[in-house]
Design a protein around this motif. Structure first.
Motif, short mmCIF file in Angstrom:
data_model
loop_
_atom_site.label_atom_id
_atom_site.label_comp_id
_atom_site.label_asym_id
_atom_site.label_seq_id
_atom_site.Cartn_x
_atom_site.Cartn_y
_atom_site.Cartn_z
N ASP A 75 14.20 -2.74 5.90
CA ASP A 75 14.92 -3.76 5.73
C ASP A 75 14.16 -4.65 5.65
OD1 ASP A 75 11.97 -4.33 6.71
OD2 ASP A 75 12.60 -4.95 8.74
N GLY A 76 13.93 -4.98 4.22
CA GLY A 76 13.71 -6.14 3.10
C GLY A 76 12.47 -6.67 3.57
N GLU A 77 11.58 -6.92 4.70
CA GLU A 77 10.66 -7.71 4.46
C GLU A 77 9.11 -7.17 4.14
OE1 GLU A 77 8.26 -9.05 8.80
OE2 GLU A 77 10.06 -8.59 9.26
N ALA A 78 9.09 -8.02 3.12
CA ALA A 78 7.45 -7.57 2.60
C ALA A 78 6.61 -6.87 4.05
CB ALA A 78 6.68 -8.97 1.81
N ASN B 45 9.96 13.69 -0.32
CA ASN B 45 8.80 14.56 1.59
C ASN B 45 9.31 13.53 2.10
OD1 ASN B 45 6.17 12.51 1.69
ND2 ASN B 45 5.85 13.53 -0.46
N PRO B 46 8.69 14.34 3.84
CA PRO B 46 8.78 13.49 4.08
C PRO B 46 7.77 11.92 4.99
CG PRO B 46 8.68 15.47 5.38
CD PRO B 46 8.46 15.00 4.21
N SER B 47 7.08 11.78 4.10
CA SER B 47 5.90 10.51 4.16
C SER B 47 6.59 9.68 3.46
CB SER B 47 4.30 11.21 3.83
OG SER B 47 3.96 12.13 4.62
N VAL B 48 6.98 10.37 1.95
CA VAL B 48 7.71 9.05 1.46
C VAL B 48 9.32 8.77 1.89
CG1 VAL B 48 9.03 8.41 -0.81
CG2 VAL B 48 7.12 10.09 -0.92
N MET B 49 10.40 9.17 2.96
CA MET B 49 11.18 8.89 3.45
C MET B 49 10.89 8.26 4.09
SD MET B 49 13.92 10.70 1.69
CE MET B 49 14.68 11.16 1.96
N ALA B 50 9.38 8.30 5.25
CA ALA B 50 9.17 7.88 6.35
C ALA B 50 8.49 6.02 6.09
CB ALA B 50 8.27 7.78 6.83
N ILE B 51 8.26 5.99 4.69
CA ILE B 51 7.85 5.05 3.63
C ILE B 51 9.11 3.87 3.68
CG2 ILE B 51 6.72 3.68 2.55
CD1 ILE B 51 4.44 5.74 2.23
N MET B 52 9.82 4.38 3.20
CA MET B 52 10.92 3.79 2.21
C MET B 52 12.02 3.48 3.91
SD MET B 52 10.93 3.77 -0.78
CE MET B 52 12.08 3.35 -1.33
N PHE B 53 12.29 4.40 4.88
CA PHE B 53 13.00 3.79 5.69
C PHE B 53 12.07 2.60 6.77
CE2 PHE B 53 15.46 7.61 5.12
CZ PHE B 53 16.47 6.40 5.72
N PHE B 54 10.90 2.41 6.31
CA PHE B 54 9.98 1.61 7.17
C PHE B 54 9.99 0.10 6.07
CE2 PHE B 54 5.92 -1.02 7.81
CZ PHE B 54 6.48 -1.74 9.49
N LEU B 55 10.37 -0.12 5.10
CA LEU B 55 10.76 -0.65 4.66
C LEU B 55 11.96 -1.49 3.83
CD1 LEU B 55 8.13 0.20 2.09
CD2 LEU B 55 7.95 -1.35 3.41
N ILE C 170 10.66 -3.56 -1.01
CA ILE C 170 11.41 -2.62 -1.87
C ILE C 170 12.36 -3.42 -2.51
CG2 ILE C 170 11.66 -0.54 0.46
CD1 ILE C 170 14.83 -2.26 0.63
N THR C 171 12.82 -1.84 -3.81
CA THR C 171 13.45 -3.34 -4.65
C THR C 171 15.30 -3.05 -4.47
OG1 THR C 171 13.45 -0.92 -6.09
CG2 THR C 171 11.57 -3.01 -6.64
N ASP C 172 15.80 -3.44 -5.02
CA ASP C 172 17.44 -3.30 -5.70
C ASP C 172 17.41 -1.73 -6.15
OD1 ASP C 172 17.56 -6.30 -5.07
OD2 ASP C 172 18.26 -6.24 -6.75
N LYS C 173 16.98 -0.88 -6.83
CA LYS C 173 17.04 0.29 -6.98
C LYS C 173 17.22 1.13 -5.31
CE LYS C 173 14.82 3.69 -9.79
NZ LYS C 173 14.14 4.99 -10.51
N ALA C 174 15.72 0.56 -4.97
CA ALA C 174 14.76 1.67 -3.52
C ALA C 174 16.69 1.11 -1.81
CB ALA C 174 13.99 0.96 -2.75
N LYS C 175 17.25 0.08 -2.32
CA LYS C 175 18.26 -0.30 -1.54
C LYS C 175 19.30 0.77 -1.98
CE LYS C 175 17.12 -4.75 -0.40
NZ LYS C 175 16.59 -7.34 -0.84
N GLU C 176 19.61 0.20 -2.61
CA GLU C 176 21.16 1.53 -3.26
C GLU C 176 20.43 3.03 -2.64
OE1 GLU C 176 21.79 1.10 -7.48
OE2 GLU C 176 21.36 -1.11 -7.86
N MET C 177 19.39 3.40 -3.28
CA MET C 177 18.75 4.72 -3.02
C MET C 177 18.92 4.54 -1.38
SD MET C 177 15.54 6.29 -1.80
CE MET C 177 15.10 4.59 -1.21
N HIS C 178 18.69 3.84 -0.45
CA HIS C 178 18.86 3.89 1.19
C HIS C 178 19.99 3.81 1.70
CE1 HIS C 178 17.66 2.90 5.08
NE2 HIS C 178 18.71 2.43 5.24
N ARG C 179 21.00 3.06 0.87
CA ARG C 179 22.93 3.41 1.00
C ARG C 179 23.14 5.06 0.99
NH1 ARG C 179 22.54 -2.32 -0.62
NH2 ARG C 179 22.78 -1.32 -2.62
N ALA C 180 22.52 5.33 0.27
CA ALA C 180 22.71 6.69 -0.72
C ALA C 180 22.55 7.62 0.48
CB ALA C 180 22.80 6.88 -1.86
#
Length: 146
Positions: free
Chosen positions: A46-49, A34-44, A95-105
Protein backbone atom coordinates in the motif's frame (compact mmCIF):
# COMPACT_ATOMS: atom_id res chain seq x y z
CA UNK A 1 -15.26 -27.01 15.96
CA UNK A 2 -12.60 -29.51 16.87
CA UNK A 3 -8.94 -28.63 17.29
CA UNK A 4 -8.21 -31.12 14.50
CA UNK A 5 -10.43 -29.16 12.08
CA UNK A 6 -8.63 -25.95 12.99
CA UNK A 7 -5.29 -27.63 12.32
CA UNK A 8 -6.46 -29.00 8.95
CA UNK A 9 -7.71 -25.57 7.84
CA UNK A 10 -4.48 -23.93 9.02
CA UNK A 11 -2.28 -26.45 7.20
CA UNK A 12 -4.32 -26.21 4.00
CA UNK A 13 -4.20 -22.41 3.93
CA UNK A 14 -0.46 -22.46 4.65
CA UNK A 15 0.19 -25.02 1.92
CA UNK A 16 -1.92 -23.19 -0.67
CA UNK A 17 -0.27 -19.87 0.15
CA UNK A 18 3.24 -21.34 0.06
CA UNK A 19 2.66 -23.13 -3.26
CA UNK A 20 1.20 -20.09 -5.00
CA UNK A 21 3.95 -17.75 -3.70
CA UNK A 22 6.68 -20.19 -4.73
CA UNK A 23 5.30 -20.87 -8.21
CA UNK A 24 4.58 -17.23 -9.00
CA UNK A 25 7.99 -16.18 -7.69
CA UNK A 26 9.75 -18.81 -9.81
CA UNK A 27 7.83 -17.82 -12.91
CA UNK A 28 8.78 -14.17 -12.43
CA UNK A 29 12.41 -15.07 -11.74
CA UNK A 30 12.67 -13.58 -8.26
CA UNK A 31 15.69 -15.10 -6.59
CA UNK A 32 14.37 -14.51 -3.07
CA UNK A 33 10.74 -15.31 -3.80
CA UNK A 34 9.99 -17.42 -0.76
CA UNK A 35 6.65 -17.10 1.05
CA UNK A 36 8.15 -14.89 3.79
CA UNK A 37 9.54 -12.39 1.28
CA UNK A 38 6.30 -12.37 -0.67
CA UNK A 39 4.24 -11.87 2.51
CA UNK A 40 6.40 -8.90 3.53
CA UNK A 41 6.17 -7.36 0.07
CA UNK A 42 2.39 -7.74 0.02
CA UNK A 43 2.11 -6.20 3.48
CA UNK A 44 4.07 -3.16 2.29
CA UNK A 45 2.29 -2.83 -1.06
CA UNK A 46 0.00 0.00 0.00
CA UNK A 47 3.07 2.25 0.18
CA UNK A 48 2.59 3.27 3.81
CA UNK A 49 5.86 3.07 5.75
CA UNK A 50 5.86 0.48 8.54
CA UNK A 51 8.17 -0.37 11.40
CA UNK A 52 10.04 -3.65 11.56
CA UNK A 53 7.87 -4.71 14.51
CA UNK A 54 4.66 -3.98 12.57
CA UNK A 55 5.88 -6.04 9.63
CA UNK A 56 7.04 -8.93 11.83
CA UNK A 57 3.76 -8.96 13.72
CA UNK A 58 1.64 -8.95 10.58
CA UNK A 59 3.52 -11.70 8.74
CA UNK A 60 4.04 -13.81 11.86
CA UNK A 61 7.84 -13.91 11.82
CA UNK A 62 10.51 -13.04 14.36
CA UNK A 63 11.94 -9.52 14.24
CA UNK A 64 15.40 -10.97 13.49
CA UNK A 65 14.06 -12.95 10.52
CA UNK A 66 12.25 -9.93 9.11
CA UNK A 67 15.34 -7.77 9.68
CA UNK A 68 17.44 -10.12 7.54
CA UNK A 69 14.84 -10.20 4.79
CA UNK A 70 14.51 -6.40 4.85
CA UNK A 71 18.30 -6.07 4.57
CA UNK A 72 18.28 -8.23 1.41
CA UNK A 73 15.32 -6.31 -0.02
CA UNK A 74 17.09 -2.99 0.64
CA UNK A 75 20.21 -4.29 -1.15
CA UNK A 76 18.07 -5.41 -4.10
CA UNK A 77 16.31 -2.04 -4.29
CA UNK A 78 12.81 -3.25 -3.37
CA UNK A 79 12.48 -1.45 -0.04
CA UNK A 80 14.04 1.55 1.64
CA UNK A 81 14.60 2.54 5.23
CA UNK A 82 13.57 6.00 6.37
CA UNK A 83 14.53 7.47 9.75
CA UNK A 84 11.46 8.33 11.81
CA UNK A 85 11.40 12.11 12.34
CA UNK A 86 9.97 11.78 15.84
CA UNK A 87 12.17 8.92 17.04
CA UNK A 88 15.62 8.73 15.43
CA UNK A 89 16.12 5.22 16.83
CA UNK A 90 13.20 3.92 14.79
CA UNK A 91 13.40 3.22 11.07
CA UNK A 92 10.36 3.07 8.85
CA UNK A 93 10.35 0.70 5.91
CA UNK A 94 8.55 1.32 2.64
CA UNK A 95 8.58 -0.07 -0.86
CA UNK A 96 10.31 1.52 -3.82
CA UNK A 97 9.03 2.14 -7.35
CA UNK A 98 10.87 -1.03 -8.37
CA UNK A 99 8.79 -2.96 -5.83
CA UNK A 100 5.57 -1.34 -7.05
CA UNK A 101 6.35 -2.50 -10.58
CA UNK A 102 7.14 -5.95 -9.24
CA UNK A 103 3.84 -6.01 -7.36
CA UNK A 104 1.89 -5.27 -10.54
CA UNK A 105 3.73 -8.09 -12.31
CA UNK A 106 3.11 -10.46 -9.39
CA UNK A 107 -0.58 -9.60 -9.23
CA UNK A 108 -0.98 -10.32 -12.95
CA UNK A 109 1.01 -13.54 -12.61
CA UNK A 110 -1.16 -14.65 -9.67
CA UNK A 111 -4.27 -14.23 -11.78
CA UNK A 112 -2.68 -16.12 -14.69
CA UNK A 113 -1.50 -18.88 -12.34
CA UNK A 114 -4.92 -19.33 -10.77
CA UNK A 115 -6.54 -19.34 -14.20
CA UNK A 116 -4.04 -21.97 -15.33
CA UNK A 117 -4.56 -24.32 -12.40
CA UNK A 118 -8.35 -24.04 -12.65
CA UNK A 119 -8.61 -24.41 -16.42
CA UNK A 120 -9.28 -28.15 -16.17
CA UNK A 121 -11.70 -27.87 -13.24
CA UNK A 122 -15.37 -28.25 -14.03
CA UNK A 123 -17.90 -25.52 -13.25
CA UNK A 124 -19.21 -27.36 -10.18
CA UNK A 125 -15.72 -27.53 -8.66
CA UNK A 126 -15.13 -23.85 -9.38
CA UNK A 127 -18.45 -22.93 -7.75
CA UNK A 128 -17.52 -24.98 -4.66
CA UNK A 129 -14.15 -23.24 -4.39
CA UNK A 130 -15.68 -19.79 -4.87
CA UNK A 131 -18.51 -20.35 -2.39
CA UNK A 132 -16.09 -21.77 0.19
CA UNK A 133 -13.75 -18.81 -0.17
CA UNK A 134 -16.64 -16.34 0.00
CA UNK A 135 -17.87 -17.96 3.21
CA UNK A 136 -14.37 -18.02 4.71
CA UNK A 137 -14.00 -14.33 3.89
CA UNK A 138 -17.36 -13.59 5.53
CA UNK A 139 -16.32 -15.49 8.66
CA UNK A 140 -13.05 -13.54 8.80
CA UNK A 141 -14.85 -10.22 8.48
CA UNK A 142 -17.37 -11.21 11.15
CA UNK A 143 -14.54 -12.09 13.55
CA UNK A 144 -12.92 -8.68 12.95
CA UNK A 145 -16.05 -6.99 14.30
CA UNK A 146 -16.02 -8.95 17.53
Amino acid sequence: MSRESVYVIYELLKSINKTIHREVGKKLGFKNANPSVMAIMFFLKDGEAKTLKEIASCVGLANSTVSGIIERLVNEGYVKRIQDREDRRKALISITDKAKEMHRAVENEYKDYIEGILKNANEDDIEIVISGLIRLNEILKESERV
